[in-house]
Design a protein around this motif. Sequence first.
Motif, PDB file in Angstrom:
ATOM      1  N   HIS A  37       0.850  -1.185   0.000  1.00 47.17           N
ATOM      2  CA  HIS A  37       0.000   0.000   0.000  1.00 47.17           C
ATOM      3  C   HIS A  37       0.889   1.240   0.000  1.00 47.17           C
ATOM      4  CE1 HIS A  37       0.862   0.586   4.270  1.00 47.17           C
ATOM      5  NE2 HIS A  37       0.392  -0.622   4.545  1.00 47.17           N
ATOM      6  N   TYR A 226      -5.827   3.693  -9.892  1.00 44.60           N
ATOM      7  CA  TYR A 226      -6.250   2.334  -9.585  1.00 44.60           C
ATOM      8  C   TYR A 226      -6.231   1.462 -10.838  1.00 44.60           C
ATOM      9  CZ  TYR A 226      -7.746   5.064  -5.605  1.00 44.60           C
ATOM     10  OH  TYR A 226      -7.757   5.936  -4.550  1.00 44.60           O
ATOM     11  N   ASN A 233     -14.755   1.801  -5.375  1.00 37.02           N
ATOM     12  CA  ASN A 233     -14.567   1.619  -3.940  1.00 37.02           C
ATOM     13  C   ASN A 233     -14.685   2.986  -3.288  1.00 37.02           C
ATOM     14  OD1 ASN A 233     -12.603   1.797  -1.508  1.00 37.02           O
ATOM     15  ND2 ASN A 233     -12.933  -0.402  -1.728  1.00 37.02           N
ATOM     16  N   ALA A 234     -15.528   3.091  -2.263  1.00 43.74           N
ATOM     17  CA  ALA A 234     -15.771   4.386  -1.630  1.00 43.74           C
ATOM     18  C   ALA A 234     -14.495   4.972  -1.036  1.00 43.74           C
ATOM     19  CB  ALA A 234     -16.845   4.244  -0.553  1.00 43.74           C
ATOM     20  N   GLY A 235     -13.657   4.113  -0.454  1.00 41.51           N
ATOM     21  CA  GLY A 235     -12.399   4.604   0.103  1.00 41.51           C
ATOM     22  C   GLY A 235     -11.490   5.161  -0.973  1.00 41.51           C
ATOM     23  N   ASN A 236     -11.438   4.491  -2.136  1.00 44.28           N
ATOM     24  CA  ASN A 236     -10.644   4.999  -3.247  1.00 44.28           C
ATOM     25  C   ASN A 236     -11.156   6.354  -3.704  1.00 44.28           C
ATOM     26  OD1 ASN A 236      -9.182   2.651  -3.141  1.00 44.28           O
ATOM     27  ND2 ASN A 236     -10.104   1.735  -4.957  1.00 44.28           N
ATOM     28  N   MET A 238     -12.546   8.660  -1.935  1.00 46.90           N
ATOM     29  CA  MET A 238     -12.087   9.681  -0.994  1.00 46.90           C
ATOM     30  C   MET A 238     -10.630  10.034  -1.252  1.00 46.90           C
ATOM     31  SD  MET A 238     -14.638  10.497   0.986  1.00 46.90           S
ATOM     32  CE  MET A 238     -16.190   9.895   1.660  1.00 46.90           C
ATOM     33  N   GLN A 239      -9.806   9.016  -1.512  1.00 44.87           N
ATOM     34  CA  GLN A 239      -8.381   9.250  -1.708  1.00 44.87           C
ATOM     35  C   GLN A 239      -8.096   9.974  -3.018  1.00 44.87           C
ATOM     36  OE1 GLN A 239      -5.818   8.717   0.454  1.00 44.87           O
ATOM     37  NE2 GLN A 239      -7.455   8.237   1.899  1.00 44.87           N
ATOM     38  N   ARG A 240      -8.875   9.701  -4.061  1.00 46.02           N
ATOM     39  CA  ARG A 240      -8.583  10.312  -5.356  1.00 46.02           C
ATOM     40  C   ARG A 240      -8.982  11.777  -5.409  1.00 46.02           C
ATOM     41  NH1 ARG A 240     -13.683  10.900  -6.406  1.00 46.02           N
ATOM     42  NH2 ARG A 240     -14.597  10.542  -8.464  1.00 46.02           N
ATOM     43  N   ARG A 260     -20.484  14.925   5.073  1.00 44.67           N
ATOM     44  CA  ARG A 260     -20.523  13.602   4.459  1.00 44.67           C
ATOM     45  C   ARG A 260     -20.358  13.712   2.949  1.00 44.67           C
ATOM     46  NH1 ARG A 260     -25.712  11.941   2.590  1.00 44.67           N
ATOM     47  NH2 ARG A 260     -27.336  13.525   2.879  1.00 44.67           N
ATOM     48  N   GLY A 262     -17.915  12.455  -0.679  1.00 42.86           N
ATOM     49  CA  GLY A 262     -16.575  12.690  -1.185  1.00 42.86           C
ATOM     50  C   GLY A 262     -16.295  14.139  -1.502  1.00 42.86           C
ATOM     51  N   GLU A 269     -10.436  18.675   3.166  1.00 40.67           N
ATOM     52  CA  GLU A 269      -9.012  18.352   3.232  1.00 40.67           C
ATOM     53  C   GLU A 269      -8.167  19.486   2.665  1.00 40.67           C
ATOM     54  OE1 GLU A 269      -6.357  14.414   2.269  1.00 40.67           O
ATOM     55  OE2 GLU A 269      -7.651  15.149   0.672  1.00 40.67           O
TER      56      GLU A 269
END
Length: 344
Positions: A37, A226, A233-236, A238-240, A260, A262, A269
Amino acid sequence: MNDTLSLNTRAILLLTAPLLVGSGSMGYGGPAAEVLHLGEYKRLARRLRELSRQPADLLAADGEALCADCADIVEPERLRRLLGRGFLLGQAVQRWQARSIRVVSRADAAYPARLKGRLKENSPPVLYACGNLSLLEREGLAVVGSRNADDALLDYAAGVGGLAAAAGVVLVSGGARGIDEAATGGALAAGGTAVSVLAEGLEPRALRRENRNAIAEGRLLLLSPYDPNAAFNAGNAMQRNKLIHALSNAALVVCCDAGRGGTWAGAQEQLDTLRLVPVYVRATGTRRDGLEALSAKGAHPWPEPADPAALTALLRHPVAAPPRVQALSLLDAAATTPPEPTTE
């Protein structure tokens, strides 16, 4: 895509990419051969720099010794399993080539300088792209917002996309339905350019008929950190979001819910931590609580640039927005002549 990968890119892919070669395929060299990771790869890359080595050296004749030198970062056996997936990588490369998908790593000159300069070692080790990579070198406006938006907001986003096209500014967004798609569609319909930074693999998007012409014309770039065959993926997602902002000169949030989603997370952030680009929020029309909350965190009201020159000036020299009563909104019922844009 290039016919060959650099040795550094090959090594980075073997270490960090799942190499999905079919629907539902795990693509791993074994159940314990887990890809690194981002945090693990950051530490490994840092160790290699300390040793005056590079990822390609892990594939060299003395690669075993180098793996041992990094044993406190990643278990040598795990590195060997990952680096031994050469056949699987070959299959993946053939699949990417057939779909005009290119891969660049942080070790490649083609990697976006803006992304590497702003995010540094937090930038993705590899990026998958389909389209014109040179779009990432131009001025960009990020337009983001909720997936569930009414027609008025979708028309507003499309209008901003059209203005970006007229100004020769690249429209950067996340490619999601709703505001993202509307803004991108507005830019492309007006003959402009766009970059969609996807939270999933770009292979299905690259094959869509509605995208093919714009990609072939060099007006649309699909980009993702990715695997091209990865599912959403919801986590992806957020990261992108940080990539969308980092590839732009400024960001406009059209709508979002407070606390709430993305869009909220990405803007928060930027305002609280990264502060890479100025964040603007739509200042006219009906506003959700999210825009008010972002304003309280320091987001600027969008000054509604009246023409392409005003938008270009805003991106090059961000200034305080004029009072809300002076702004012309695409959502306002009455059309009035807006004031001249404020300049520095």
